[in-house]
Design an enzyme around this catalytic site. Structure first.
Site: not given
Ligand code: UD1
Ligand code: MG
Length: 423
Positions: A13, A17
């Site tokens: 990700g 934010r």
């Molecule tokens: C996510 C969860 C949410 C949970 C929360 C806990 C999803 C859709 N939502 O939300 O239910 O309550 O974490 O902290 O999963 N990532 C990728 N590739 C992408 C997008 C994200 O590898 O395209 C990875 C990010 O690096 C991160 C993780 O997935 O490590 C979660 O992504 P993030 O954007 O932080 O999700 P949250 O909004 O926190």
């Molecule tokens: Mg997160």
């Protein structure tokens, strides 16, 4: 127990934010990258026995891979959400048979015991998916766990898709899952893109699996702190302060006196012996070791690779870095010592400075046992002061002009006085 488990860690990700150019998983808490916390918990839970560990990288992938060399990785070329990120590992796991753990790189407080418990329940219940949930007072920002009247999980709804009734659900998705491999890729294949975010949410897999009559179960976090996901600089500060409080509590329980915990910062990797007193406004950084019965501060900064033996006194406005201080030495006011080695029972006068950096490299200052350093002395490193020597106030001891044992030097540049003050 973990023989047939592979693990996927999501770290692709952008961390929008965070409003930072540094990839989120490399943002630091107590000077350690976020991702290292998750990896440590995983290592602790698996004790090196995982079949496979795959890091999914994307945003600034090379930088992340470089920071964690030696891990297998898969690159998510387009950041299409956590569901898409997991899907990218399909070919890397084509030969693997067993269960798959999925973790997020931004949840630093998940404990190894929790990971073990999750795997245990998953295996025992032969579930399709077992997820970690937590009950928190402020669920905002997290995916909410929706259950039916029989308490069975129905689906996870992300914050932006919740209705006002769902917003008040206090049970949240932490972001640790164990999946049966076949069911995971079956579910991922059926994910639909989220219209608002234009992403494939991993969390949507729960509803897909449930609709296919697969078993979804959960483990609940004992301590809601474990659930903290780090998305912004505010969350980073929260994580730092949780660890800080913890570290100070542990030190106090081990017999260290912390006069004012509110103004004291001790890195999680520092060690301090009992009956040492840490006075207010003191900062003790990574990897510092302090012995027993020392007095540190107020207003002291003890930086990395510094070792302080028993019974040392470090006073206000003293900065030490990469320095060793032997027992019984006193450095009470306004001093900077870098790359120094100070012997036993040395007295360092106020305003002593080591000029340890010559523009190219860091050089050592050695001050041997029983020396007496007058106020306002400067040491141009590399330089050595022999045991029992005296350096007069305001002296500048220049590069390579070592002070012989038991002699007195004074002046700029410092020269040996004919008669030593002490023998
Ligand atoms: C996510 C969860 C949410 C949970 C929360 C806990 C999803 C859709 N939502 O939300 O239910 O309550 O974490 O902290 O999963 N990532 C990728 N590739 C992408 C997008 C994200 O590898 O395209 C990875 C990010 O690096 C991160 C993780 O997935 O490590 C979660 O992504 P993030 O954007 O932080 O999700 P949250 O909004 O926190
Ligand atoms: Mg997160």
């Amino acid at each position: 127990m973990l023989k047939n488990i592979a693990c996927i860690i999501l770290a692709a990700g952008r961390g929008t934010r965070m409003k930072s150019e540094v990839p989120k998983v490399l943002q630091k808490v107590h000077r350690r990258p976020l991702l290292s916390f998750v990896l440590e918990a995983l290592e602790g839970a698996a004790a090196g026995s995982l079949s496979k560990k795959i890091l999914v990288v994307g945003y600034k992938d090379e930088i992340v891979k470089n920071a964690f060399r030696g891990l297998d990785s898969v690159t998510q070329t387009e950041l299409l959400g956590s569901g898409d990120a997991v899907r990218r590992t399909k070919s890397a796991l084509s030969k693997f048979k067993g269960d798959i753990l999925v973790l997020y790189g931004d949840t630093p407080f998940i404990r190894k015991e929790t990971i073990k418990e999750l795997i245990k329940k998953h295996t025992k219940e032969k579930a399709s998916c077992t997820l970690l949930s937590a009950n928190v007072k402020d669920p905002s920002g997290y995916g909410r766990i929706l259950r039916d009247d029989n308490d069975n999980i129905v689906k996870i709804i992300e914050e932006r898709d919740t209705s006002i009734y769902e917003k008040i659900i206090e049970e949240i998705n932490v972001g640790l899952y164990c999946f049966n491999k076949e069911d995971l890729f079956f579910g991922l294949g059926r994910l639909k893109i989220n219209a608002k975010k234009q992403e494939y949410y991993l969390t949507d897999i729960i509803e897909v699996l449930k609709k296919a009559n697969k078993k979804v179960t959960s483990v609940s976090c004992k301590n809601p702190i474990e659930a903290l996901g780090i998305n912004s600089k505010l969350d980073l500060a929260k994580a730092n302060s949780i660890i800080r409080k913890n570290v100070l509590e542990l030190l106090m329980l081990k017999g260290v006196t912390i006069v004012d915990p509110d103004s004291t910062f001790v890195n999680m990797n520092a060690r301090i012996g009992k009956d040492t007193v840490i006075h207010p406004h003191t900062i003790i950084e990574e990897g510092v070791t302090i012995g027993k019965k020392c007095e540190i501060g107020p207003f002291a900064r003890i930086r990395e690779q510094t070792t302080i033996d028993d019974g040392v006194e470090i006073g206000n406005f003293t900065e030490l870095v990469r320095t060793k201080i032997s027992s019984g030495t006193k450095i009470k006011h306004m001093t900077y010592l870098g790359d120094a080695e100070i012997g036993k029972n040395v007295n360092i006068g106020a305003g002593t400075i080591t000029a340890n950096f010559d523009g190219k490299s860091k050089n050592k200052t050695i001050i041997e046992d029983g020396s007496f350093i007058g106020v306002g002395s400067i040491f141009i490193a590399p330089v050595r002061v022999g045991c029992g020597a005296v350096v007069g106030a305001g002296s500048v001891v220049t590069k390579g002009k070592n002070v012989p044992p038991h002699k007195t030097v004074v002046g700029i540049p410092a020269r040996v006085l004919k008669k030593g003050r002490r023998k």
